[in-house]
Enzyme design. Structure first.
Site, PDB file in Angstrom:
ATOM      1  N   ASP A  16       3.366 -10.455  43.706  1.00  0.00           N
ATOM      2  CA  ASP A  16       3.949 -10.028  44.992  1.00  0.00           C
ATOM      3  C   ASP A  16       2.891  -9.297  45.819  1.00  0.00           C
ATOM      4  OD1 ASP A  16       5.666  -9.184  47.041  1.00  0.00           O
ATOM      5  OD2 ASP A  16       7.301  -8.732  45.683  1.00  0.00           O
ATOM      6  N   HIS A 207      13.932  -3.767  42.446  1.00  0.00           N
ATOM      7  CA  HIS A 207      12.701  -4.214  43.115  1.00  0.00           C
ATOM      8  C   HIS A 207      12.778  -3.763  44.579  1.00  0.00           C
ATOM      9  CE1 HIS A 207       9.658  -7.666  43.741  1.00  0.00           C
ATOM     10  NE2 HIS A 207      10.016  -7.382  44.979  1.00  0.00           N
ATOM     11  N   HIS A 209      10.937  -2.790  48.345  1.00  0.00           N
ATOM     12  CA  HIS A 209       9.813  -2.830  49.295  1.00  0.00           C
ATOM     13  C   HIS A 209       9.917  -1.579  50.168  1.00  0.00           C
ATOM     14  CE1 HIS A 209       8.016  -6.847  48.563  1.00  0.00           C
ATOM     15  NE2 HIS A 209       9.177  -7.045  47.961  1.00  0.00           N
ATOM     16  N   CYS A 240       6.716 -10.602  51.221  1.00  0.00           N
ATOM     17  CA  CYS A 240       6.953 -12.047  51.132  1.00  0.00           C
ATOM     18  C   CYS A 240       6.588 -12.683  52.467  1.00  0.00           C
ATOM     19  CB  CYS A 240       8.424 -12.296  50.801  1.00  0.00           C
ATOM     20  SG  CYS A 240       8.815 -14.047  50.784  1.00  0.00           S
TER      21      CYS A 240
HETATM   22  P1  HMG Z   1       9.071 -28.453  49.746  1.00  0.00           P
HETATM   23  O1  HMG Z   1       8.072 -28.747  50.809  1.00  0.00           O
HETATM   24  O2  HMG Z   1      10.518 -28.567  50.065  1.00  0.00           O
HETATM   25  O3  HMG Z   1       8.736 -29.254  48.411  1.00  0.00           O
HETATM   26  O4  HMG Z   1       8.771 -26.960  49.248  1.00  0.00           O
HETATM   27  P2  HMG Z   1       8.936 -30.751  48.024  1.00  0.00           P
HETATM   28  O5  HMG Z   1       9.675 -30.781  46.744  1.00  0.00           O
HETATM   29  O6  HMG Z   1       9.477 -31.544  49.174  1.00  0.00           O
HETATM   30  O7  HMG Z   1       7.412 -31.235  47.743  1.00  0.00           O
HETATM   31  C1  HMG Z   1       6.462 -31.261  48.810  1.00  0.00           C
HETATM   32  C2  HMG Z   1       5.062 -31.225  48.217  1.00  0.00           C
HETATM   33  O8  HMG Z   1       4.848 -29.997  47.509  1.00  0.00           O
HETATM   34  C3  HMG Z   1       4.797 -32.323  47.197  1.00  0.00           C
HETATM   35  O9  HMG Z   1       3.414 -32.615  47.250  1.00  0.00           O
HETATM   36  C4  HMG Z   1       5.060 -31.648  45.877  1.00  0.00           C
HETATM   37  O10 HMG Z   1       4.395 -32.240  44.780  1.00  0.00           O
HETATM   38  C5  HMG Z   1       4.519 -30.263  46.150  1.00  0.00           C
HETATM   39  P3  HMG Z   1       2.843 -33.845  48.148  1.00  0.00           P
HETATM   40  O11 HMG Z   1       3.570 -35.044  47.623  1.00  0.00           O
HETATM   41  O12 HMG Z   1       3.202 -33.531  49.576  1.00  0.00           O
HETATM   42  O13 HMG Z   1       1.380 -33.792  47.863  1.00  0.00           O
HETATM   43  N1  HMG Z   1       5.142 -29.231  45.289  1.00  0.00           N
HETATM   44  C6  HMG Z   1       4.474 -28.360  44.530  1.00  0.00           C
HETATM   45  N2  HMG Z   1       3.145 -28.160  44.319  1.00  0.00           N
HETATM   46  C7  HMG Z   1       2.809 -27.192  43.450  1.00  0.00           C
HETATM   47  N3  HMG Z   1       3.707 -26.410  42.790  1.00  0.00           N
HETATM   48  C8  HMG Z   1       5.017 -26.588  42.967  1.00  0.00           C
HETATM   49  C9  HMG Z   1       5.443 -27.590  43.881  1.00  0.00           C
HETATM   50  N4  HMG Z   1       6.661 -28.016  44.283  1.00  0.00           N
HETATM   51  C10 HMG Z   1       6.456 -29.012  45.141  1.00  0.00           C
HETATM   52  N5  HMG Z   1       5.892 -25.813  42.313  1.00  0.00           N
HETATM   53  C11 HMG Z   1       8.731 -25.335  47.475  1.00  0.00           C
HETATM   54  C12 HMG Z   1       9.547 -26.393  48.219  1.00  0.00           C
HETATM   55  C13 HMG Z   1       9.711 -24.589  46.597  1.00  0.00           C
HETATM   56  C14 HMG Z   1       7.656 -26.004  46.674  1.00  0.00           C
HETATM   57  C15 HMG Z   1       8.080 -24.383  48.514  1.00  0.00           C
HETATM   58  O14 HMG Z   1       9.072 -23.954  49.382  1.00  0.00           O
HETATM   59  C16 HMG Z   1       7.426 -23.187  47.887  1.00  0.00           C
HETATM   60  O15 HMG Z   1       6.427 -23.295  47.209  1.00  0.00           O
HETATM   61  N6  HMG Z   1       7.985 -21.966  48.129  1.00  0.00           N
HETATM   62  C17 HMG Z   1       7.475 -20.756  47.506  1.00  0.00           C
HETATM   63  C18 HMG Z   1       7.604 -19.614  48.455  1.00  0.00           C
HETATM   64  C19 HMG Z   1       7.085 -18.338  47.808  1.00  0.00           C
HETATM   65  O16 HMG Z   1       6.219 -18.354  46.954  1.00  0.00           O
HETATM   66  N7  HMG Z   1       7.640 -17.167  48.239  1.00  0.00           N
HETATM   67  C20 HMG Z   1       7.245 -15.910  47.711  1.00  0.00           C
HETATM   68  C21 HMG Z   1       7.831 -15.617  46.355  1.00  0.00           C
HETATM   69  S1  HMG Z   1       9.500 -14.991  46.414  1.00  0.00           S
HETATM   70  C22 HMG Z   1       9.353 -13.334  46.823  1.00  0.00           C
HETATM   71  O17 HMG Z   1       8.299 -12.885  47.161  1.00  0.00           O
HETATM   72  C23 HMG Z   1      10.566 -12.464  46.705  1.00  0.00           C
HETATM   73  C24 HMG Z   1      10.521 -11.552  45.454  1.00  0.00           C
HETATM   74  O18 HMG Z   1       9.383 -10.712  45.452  1.00  0.00           O
HETATM   75  C25 HMG Z   1      11.755 -10.656  45.428  1.00  0.00           C
HETATM   76  C26 HMG Z   1      11.993  -9.957  46.782  1.00  0.00           C
HETATM   77  O19 HMG Z   1      11.230  -9.068  47.156  1.00  0.00           O
HETATM   78  O20 HMG Z   1      12.955 -10.388  47.427  1.00  0.00           O
HETATM   79  C27 HMG Z   1      10.532 -12.381  44.176  1.00  0.00           C
HETATM   80 MG    MG Z   2       9.199  -8.820  46.524  1.00  0.00          MG
END
Ligand code: HMG
Ligand code: MG
Length: 305
Positions: A16, A207, A209, A240
């Site tokens: 994070d 958790h 912020h 985030c």
């Molecule tokens: P999407 O574009 O809908 O994915 O994203 P898709 O399934 O349509 O796939 C599109 C492309 O992404 C494809 O590749 C997939 O292979 C690839 P292409 O054919 O175009 O070359 N792909 C991936 N590549 C690597 N790793 C993967 C993956 N999945 C698909 N896992 C997706 C959907 C979920 C992937 C995207 O929205 C994403 O990565 N989101 C992550 C966002 C994130 O990291 N946010 C921060 C974390 S959460 C947070 O901080 C909150 C927390 O701290 C608690 C709080 O404070 O609230 C936990």
């Molecule tokens: Mg967080």
């Protein structure tokens, strides 16, 4: 006052803390930082996330990070958003996975491109099968108080989402004030309900912020509600990228200082933690602003005069 005399800090800085960092940090620097943090005593840490590198470029080195930094004597967590993330993590031998879902559709769609219900339909069979294989599962519940797109969240909706994860057998529920807007009374009320409902079934983690400077007070409020596990980020880094207005996590050193000064054990060595912050600080785009780290720097300068 809550009589618990020991709490667990889950260090989320390498995940994070760095995911929203403007400078792309070298993999070797991240690895060194993680090792220093482990030296400070953390036995639970979010190391990285197997998300799309197009969405979060800072996490593109997830595989390299876990290859070097995973160890048997700590609970090393990695975030996974979907089946592809799970497969990438399992290929690297990860055994502790964290899924993340927002209570609100607005945030969940911006963060993982699905509604909350769509996420749960996709993740539920995955989680069931991972649990059957003995994988440790953490569920991160985002926007448990306020959503940047939908406003105030009703606690019944949080309880319902938590209940779904608990029925899947998750090991830990980390419930988040994603945009740092909750006040200590709201925190006390929600965590009291979570404690009453789920304490016997799963670990419960808070958790926070620190967007509005209320996060340390919120740790205290959650402690009063019976919570003994807190996520925090060394240096108060974090946020985030898909939650506008969310700044860093509550700073680990600030809560360690508060808890230790109240006689509550954290098993974290503050001087070693400060050294880890000295190490990462030059690589960051912004100065570290936590109160206790600034005082430490002042003390160091005064000593050298
Ligand atoms: P999407 O574009 O809908 O994915 O994203 P898709 O399934 O349509 O796939 C599109 C492309 O992404 C494809 O590749 C997939 O292979 C690839 P292409 O054919 O175009 O070359 N792909 C991936 N590549 C690597 N790793 C993967 C993956 N999945 C698909 N896992 C997706 C959907 C979920 C992937 C995207 O929205 C994403 O990565 N989101 C992550 C966002 C994130 O990291 N946010 C921060 C974390 S959460 C947070 O901080 C909150 C927390 O701290 C608690 C709080 O404070 O609230 C936990
Ligand atoms: Mg967080």
């Amino acid at each position: 006052m809550n009589a618990n005399r020991e709490v667990t800090i889950v260090e989320v800085g390498p995940r994070d803390g760095l995911q929203n960092e403007a400078n792309l940090i070298d993999t070797a620097v991240k690895m060194q930082w993680i090792q220093q943090l482990k030296k400070a005593g953390f036995k639970e840490m979010e190391l990285t996330s197997f998300v799309s590198p197009k969405w979060v470029p800072q996490m593109k080195d997830a595989s390299e990070i876990v290859q070097i930094c995973q160890s048997n004597d700590s609970r090393d967590l990695v975030l996974v958003p979907n089946e592809k993330g799970v497969n990438r993590a399992l290929e690297e031998g990860c055994t502790h996975l964290a899924f993340f879902v927002g209570v609100s559709n607005g945030f969940n769609e911006k963060n993982i491109n699905k509604t909350t219900a769509e996420s749960m339909s996709a993740l539920s069979p995955l989680i069931r099968s991972l649990k059957a294989s003995g994988i440790y599962i953490r569920a991160c519940i985002s926007t448990a108080f306020y959503c940047p797109y939908e406003g105030k969240i009703h606690s019944d909706d949080v309880l319902r989402l938590c209940e779904q994860f608990v029925s899947l057998g998750v090991d830990d529920l980390s419930v988040a004030d994603t945009i740092g807007m909750a006040n200590p009374e709201e925190v006390y009320h929600l965590f009291s309900k979570l404690h009453t409902n789920f304490q016997k079934d799963t670990l419960l983690t808070a958790h926070f912020h620190d967007t509005r400077g209320m996060a340390v007070a919120n740790v205290y409020a959650a402690l009063q509600a019976g919570i003994t596990r807190f996520d925090s980020s060394a240096g108060g880094l974090g946020g985030c990228p898909f939650a506008p207005g969310a700044t860093g996590n509550v700073a680990t050193e600030d809560i360690v200082f508060m808890l230790q000064s109240m006689g509550i054990q954290t098993n974290i060595d503050l001087p070693i933690l400060y050294e880890a912050l000295d190490y990462i600080s030059p690589y960051l785009s912004r100065p570290i602003q936590s109160k206790t780290y600034q005082l430490y720097k002042l003390g160091t300068k005064q000593k050298s005069i």
